[in-house]
Design an enzyme around this catalytic site. Structure first.
Site: not given
Length: 283
Positions: A156, A151, A30, A33-34, A36-37
């Protein structure tokens, strides 16, 4: 870097890629972005010739209009981050609402074999129908061989695996470990909205989860849950919405531990008006 806003354009571009027998991975996001993405994207680049990153704030998965309106939208910054990772082998699909929903902004109804009624499903009405609708649509548009999900949103992830299984989709779902800030806080696009006091307090969530994991080795699930609830009831800033110890496969809350079963602790906490979720494998 190619940035597409219309599905006809990106499907034509992907058809040309697939005609060369190249593999395509998908990282649905969505935006905002950080790191993790970006870890998901890097993993996808290792395993595929081309990676599509979708950037779309999906209205049908929000049960809170205020949360939807405040969700950060930073497309230019997101594209710059992705270009720094690999400008040649990443495509961005940043569609309009109309391009995805074709004028009918309604979530499809899904049956996820009960996974949708646990945890988040109890607190966010219709959320997983919205998630299923957008992910299924993205799968139909991009037709990836593999799709990558973190995770942190474990429920989800389980629901998307169930959807792929029930709809017989030829896609491999690749789970990716939670990426954390140095203080342990699970990375989230919502973290940027935390006020300084709450940002400082938020690592308490992961600290409590790791202590709960230790306690789970020798104590009952109900005793661990009570301990966690007490930790948050004494906290001046963080409000616990839920802490649940669940069977990793069914996501159902457990009362007794059984051998040979995998368990995971799930938590949702409010830091002021920002809702943060996290989880940890217990065994």
């Amino acid at each position: 870097m190619e940035v597409y806003s219309e599905k006809q354009q990106i499907t034509a571009a992907l058809d040309a890629v697939k005609a060369q027998n190249k593999t395509v991975g998908l990282v649905p996001t969505m935006g905002a972005l950080h790191e993790g993405h970006l870890e998901l994207v890097k993993k996808a680049l290792v395993e595929n010739d081309l990676v599509v990153v979708s950037i779309f704030v999906n209205p049908t998965q929000f049960d809170n209009k205020d949360d939807l309106e405040k969700y950060p939208r930073t497309l230019e910054t997101d594209v710059a981050l992705l270009e720094a990772v690999n400008a040649q082998r990443i495509m961005v699909y940043a569609p309009t609402i109309n391009d995805v929903y074709e004028g009918e902004l309604v979530a499809q109804k899904f049956d996820f074999d009960g996974l949708e009624f646990e945890m988040e499903g109890k607190f966010r009405s219709g959320h997983f129908d919205g998630v299923g609708t957008i992910v299924k649509r993205l799968f139909e548009i991009v037709k990836p061989e593999k799709a990558y999900f973190g995770e942190k949103d474990f429920q989800q992830l389980a629901i998307i695996k169930k959807m792929v299984e029930k709809h017989d989709m030829p896609i491999v779902i690749v789970p990716c470990a939670i990426y954390r800030e140095l203080n342990g806080l699970a990375m989230s696009s919502r973290n940027v909205r935390l006020k300084p006091d709450y940002k400082e307090a938020a690592p308490f969530i992961y600290k409590t989860l790791t202590s709960a994991k230790e306690k789970f080795g020798t104590e009952s699930a109900s005793d661990v849950s009570e301990w966690v609830e007490n930790q948050f009831s004494a906290h001046p800033l963080l409000d616990l919405e839920y802490f649940i110890i669940a069977d990793e496969n069914t996501l159902k809350t457990i009362t007794e531990k059984e051998k040979q079963k995998k368990y995971r602790a799930f938590i949702a906490v409010y830091a002021d008006d920002i809702r943060l979720i996290d989880n940890i494998a217990l065994n």
